[in-house]
Design a protein around this motif. Structure first.
Motif, PDB file in Angstrom:
ATOM      1  N   GLN A 104       0.863  -1.183   0.000  1.00 45.17           N
ATOM      2  CA  GLN A 104       0.000   0.000   0.000  1.00 45.17           C
ATOM      3  C   GLN A 104       0.901   1.236   0.000  1.00 45.17           C
ATOM      4  N   LEU A 105       1.228   1.693  -1.189  1.00 48.70           N
ATOM      5  CA  LEU A 105       2.161   2.805  -1.318  1.00 48.70           C
ATOM      6  C   LEU A 105       1.652   4.043  -0.587  1.00 48.70           C
ATOM      7  N   ASN A 106       2.581   4.800   0.010  1.00 49.04           N
ATOM      8  CA  ASN A 106       2.175   6.025   0.690  1.00 49.04           C
ATOM      9  C   ASN A 106       3.391   6.935   0.876  1.00 49.04           C
ATOM     10  N   ILE A 107       3.515   7.929  -0.004  1.00 50.11           N
ATOM     11  CA  ILE A 107       4.599   8.912   0.107  1.00 50.11           C
ATOM     12  C   ILE A 107       4.009  10.303  -0.120  1.00 50.11           C
ATOM     13  N   ASN A 108       4.066  11.135   0.918  1.00 51.85           N
ATOM     14  CA  ASN A 108       3.567  12.506   0.795  1.00 51.85           C
ATOM     15  C   ASN A 108       4.615  13.562   1.112  1.00 51.85           C
ATOM     16  N   ASP A 109       5.770  13.109   1.572  1.00 48.83           N
ATOM     17  CA  ASP A 109       6.843  14.061   1.873  1.00 48.83           C
ATOM     18  C   ASP A 109       8.176  13.326   1.883  1.00 48.83           C
ATOM     19  N   GLU A 110       9.208  14.031   2.311  1.00 45.28           N
ATOM     20  CA  GLU A 110      10.571  13.480   2.293  1.00 45.28           C
ATOM     21  C   GLU A 110      11.027  12.983   3.655  1.00 45.28           C
ATOM     22  N   VAL A 111      10.181  13.121   4.688  1.00 51.78           N
ATOM     23  CA  VAL A 111      10.710  12.917   6.044  1.00 51.78           C
ATOM     24  C   VAL A 111       9.871  12.031   6.959  1.00 51.78           C
ATOM     25  N   SER A 112       8.614  11.733   6.597  1.00 55.61           N
ATOM     26  CA  SER A 112       7.799  10.908   7.502  1.00 55.61           C
ATOM     27  C   SER A 112       8.456   9.548   7.700  1.00 55.61           C
ATOM     28  N   ARG A 113       8.111   8.883   8.800  1.00 52.27           N
ATOM     29  CA  ARG A 113       8.775   7.627   9.186  1.00 52.27           C
ATOM     30  C   ARG A 113       8.751   6.608   8.052  1.00 52.27           C
ATOM     31  N   VAL A 153      21.312  13.992   1.293  1.00 53.46           N
ATOM     32  CA  VAL A 153      21.150  13.135   2.473  1.00 53.46           C
ATOM     33  C   VAL A 153      19.780  12.458   2.401  1.00 53.46           C
ATOM     34  N   PHE A 154      19.472  11.629   3.393  1.00 56.17           N
ATOM     35  CA  PHE A 154      18.208  10.895   3.345  1.00 56.17           C
ATOM     36  C   PHE A 154      17.584  10.832   4.732  1.00 56.17           C
ATOM     37  N   SER A 155      16.311  11.212   4.827  1.00 57.82           N
ATOM     38  CA  SER A 155      15.603  11.190   6.117  1.00 57.82           C
ATOM     39  C   SER A 155      14.859   9.879   6.308  1.00 57.82           C
ATOM     40  N   ILE A 156      15.115   9.219   7.437  1.00 57.40           N
ATOM     41  CA  ILE A 156      14.365   8.008   7.803  1.00 57.40           C
ATOM     42  C   ILE A 156      13.115   8.389   8.588  1.00 57.40           C
ATOM     43  N   SER A 157      13.193   9.526   9.266  1.00 56.66           N
ATOM     44  CA  SER A 157      12.039  10.048  10.013  1.00 56.66           C
ATOM     45  C   SER A 157      12.255  11.552  10.175  1.00 56.66           C
ATOM     46  N   PRO A 158      11.291  12.265  10.776  1.00 53.71           N
ATOM     47  CA  PRO A 158      11.469  13.717  10.911  1.00 53.71           C
ATOM     48  C   PRO A 158      12.714  14.115  11.701  1.00 53.71           C
ATOM     49  N   ASP A 159      13.232  13.215  12.537  1.00 52.32           N
ATOM     50  CA  ASP A 159      14.402  13.593  13.335  1.00 52.32           C
ATOM     51  C   ASP A 159      15.611  12.677  13.158  1.00 52.32           C
ATOM     52  N   LEU A 172      23.012   9.526  -1.207  1.00 53.04           N
ATOM     53  CA  LEU A 172      22.089   8.707  -0.408  1.00 53.04           C
ATOM     54  C   LEU A 172      20.658   8.747  -0.934  1.00 53.04           C
ATOM     55  N   ARG A 173      20.134   9.946  -1.186  1.00 51.71           N
ATOM     56  CA  ARG A 173      18.764  10.011  -1.709  1.00 51.71           C
ATOM     57  C   ARG A 173      18.671   9.320  -3.067  1.00 51.71           C
ATOM     58  N   CYS A 174      19.714   9.510  -3.896  1.00 53.70           N
ATOM     59  CA  CYS A 174      19.715   8.933  -5.241  1.00 53.70           C
ATOM     60  C   CYS A 174      19.603   7.409  -5.235  1.00 53.70           C
ATOM     61  N   SER A 175      20.139   6.766  -4.210  1.00 55.60           N
ATOM     62  CA  SER A 175      20.170   5.305  -4.211  1.00 55.60           C
ATOM     63  C   SER A 175      18.987   4.679  -3.467  1.00 55.60           C
ATOM     64  N   THR A 176      17.967   5.485  -3.200  1.00 54.19           N
ATOM     65  CA  THR A 176      16.758   4.981  -2.533  1.00 54.19           C
ATOM     66  C   THR A 176      15.510   5.278  -3.350  1.00 54.19           C
ATOM     67  N   LEU A 177      14.566   4.355  -3.284  1.00 53.68           N
ATOM     68  CA  LEU A 177      13.231   4.546  -3.860  1.00 53.68           C
ATOM     69  C   LEU A 177      12.222   4.247  -2.743  1.00 53.68           C
ATOM     70  N   PRO A 178      11.847   5.269  -1.963  1.00 52.06           N
ATOM     71  CA  PRO A 178      10.914   5.042  -0.865  1.00 52.06           C
ATOM     72  C   PRO A 178       9.536   4.626  -1.382  1.00 52.06           C
ATOM     73  N   LEU A 179       8.957   3.622  -0.725  1.00 52.92           N
ATOM     74  CA  LEU A 179       7.644   3.105  -1.125  1.00 52.92           C
ATOM     75  C   LEU A 179       6.559   3.481  -0.130  1.00 52.92           C
ATOM     76  N   ILE A 180       6.893   3.385   1.162  1.00 57.98           N
ATOM     77  CA  ILE A 180       5.897   3.646   2.197  1.00 57.98           C
ATOM     78  C   ILE A 180       6.520   4.463   3.311  1.00 57.98           C
ATOM     79  N   ARG A 181       5.897   5.576   3.623  1.00 60.17           N
ATOM     80  CA  ARG A 181       6.215   6.345   4.831  1.00 60.17           C
ATOM     81  C   ARG A 181       4.939   6.424   5.666  1.00 60.17           C
ATOM     82  N   ALA A 182       5.080   6.316   6.948  1.00 63.09           N
ATOM     83  CA  ALA A 182       3.901   6.295   7.832  1.00 63.09           C
ATOM     84  C   ALA A 182       3.217   7.659   7.856  1.00 63.09           C
TER      85      ALA A 182
END
Length: 304
Positions: free
Chosen positions: A3-12, A251-257, A294-304
């Motif tokens: 269930q894909l869910n990406i609305n920003d660059e930083v959510s968990r 850089v790449f965010s795994i979560s907001p912090d 780092l961002r270039c080598s990732t394809l985020p699929l789901i952020r909470a």
């Protein structure tokens, strides 16, 4: 099914496709290279070797493991550079958009079919041929989609120009509930310090309302200023041409912090900690020689 869910660059982050460096092939010739930084290292004899890149990507994978992120990897293609998954597809909301990438790289999409099979067909979009777009130029940011582009008449003469005017129109049509904001980027086929290959080479939004920015990556000062006003000057870490060259904004965010960053980015990493971020430092300097990080080598699929 995913269930894909990406609305920003930083959510968990919950799920991601991380590129792979195995069987990345011999050092390319100058004629085969796609960007000025790679050409620089090919000529100097300092182009990265596979073993070093595999080790760096393993370090990145271990950080994802630490934060319980589900990691998919591409199938290994013989003698094929598959590190930069952000180039081949990207997710906005519940849609995965296949990038229209350089023709030489189309087989890279086939290597993630085992991931695409887990996504409803109706949620996979294939733009028409006239739409040129790569994920490094596209950043979902809540009500906005930020898009790096190059629309001058000499677009076709730049192998470093990856996202065109038609892509901006296409994304506007596909996501009518979002504001698509485009930014003209500075391009160079020959000088890496003057080439913003993608938007994420000169700009990166972070958690806590912060952002990384490089003024000279933008061709139009008013567009750069729009970002300064949007985030607030006091929230921006401005990088210089040399720092952009070393990919400080990628850089790449795994979560907001929590931010994953290259261990040599001392000035940035200290600032991030001062702003209250947890910084996961890893070695990624060899991979950066290919004008990606780092961002270039990732394809985020789901952020909470």
């Amino acid at each position: 099914m995913l269930q894909l869910n990406i609305n920003d660059e930083v959510s968990r982050l919950k799920s991601v496709v991380l590129g792979i460096a195995k069987s990345s092939g011999p050092t390319p010739t100058v004629e085969e290279a796609y960007d000025p930084k790679s050409i620089e290292h090919i000529k100097a004899g300092t182009y990265p070797v596979e073993a070093d890149m595999v080790a760096e990507m393993e370090g990145f994978r271990k950080v994802f493991e630490k934060y319980d992120v589900k990691v998919f990897r591409p199938e290994v293609l013989e003698d094929c550079n598959q590190i930069f998954t952000r180039d081949i597809a990207f997710v906005i909301e519940n849609k995965l958009i296949k990038a229209n990438i350089l023709p030489d790289r189309e087989q890279e999409v086939e290597a993630i079919l085992h991931v695409l099979d887990k996504i409803d067909d109706e949620n996979i979009l294939t733009p028409p041929d006239d739409v040129h777009v790569e994920g490094g130029d596209v950043m979902p940011w809540n009500d906005y989609i930020f898009v790096g582009t190059y629309t001058a008449a000499d677009y076709s003469s730049y192998i470093t120009a990856r996202t065109n005017k038609a892509a901006v129109a296409y994304l506007t049509k596909q996501f009518p509930n979002k504001t698509v904001k485009s930014f003209e980027l500075r391009k160079s086929n020959t000088v890496a310090q003057e080439n913003a290959l993608h938007l994420d080479c000169c700009f990166q939004p972070l958690g806590k309302g912060k952002a990384i920015l490089h003024k000279n990556g933008f061709l139009v000062e008013e567009e750069y200023q729009w970002l300064v006003d949007f985030f607030g000057k006091e929230n921006i870490f401005e990088i210089d041409a040399n720092e952009m060259y070393h990919m400080y904004s990628n850089v790449f965010s795994i979560s907001p912090d929590v931010v994953v960053s290259e261990r040599n980015f001392t000035r940035l990493n200290n600032w991030l900690r001062e702003q209250g971020f947890t910084v996961e430092e890893i070695a990624y300097a060899e991979i950066s020689k290919q004008e990606g990080l780092l961002r270039c080598s990732t394809l985020p699929l789901i952020r909470a």
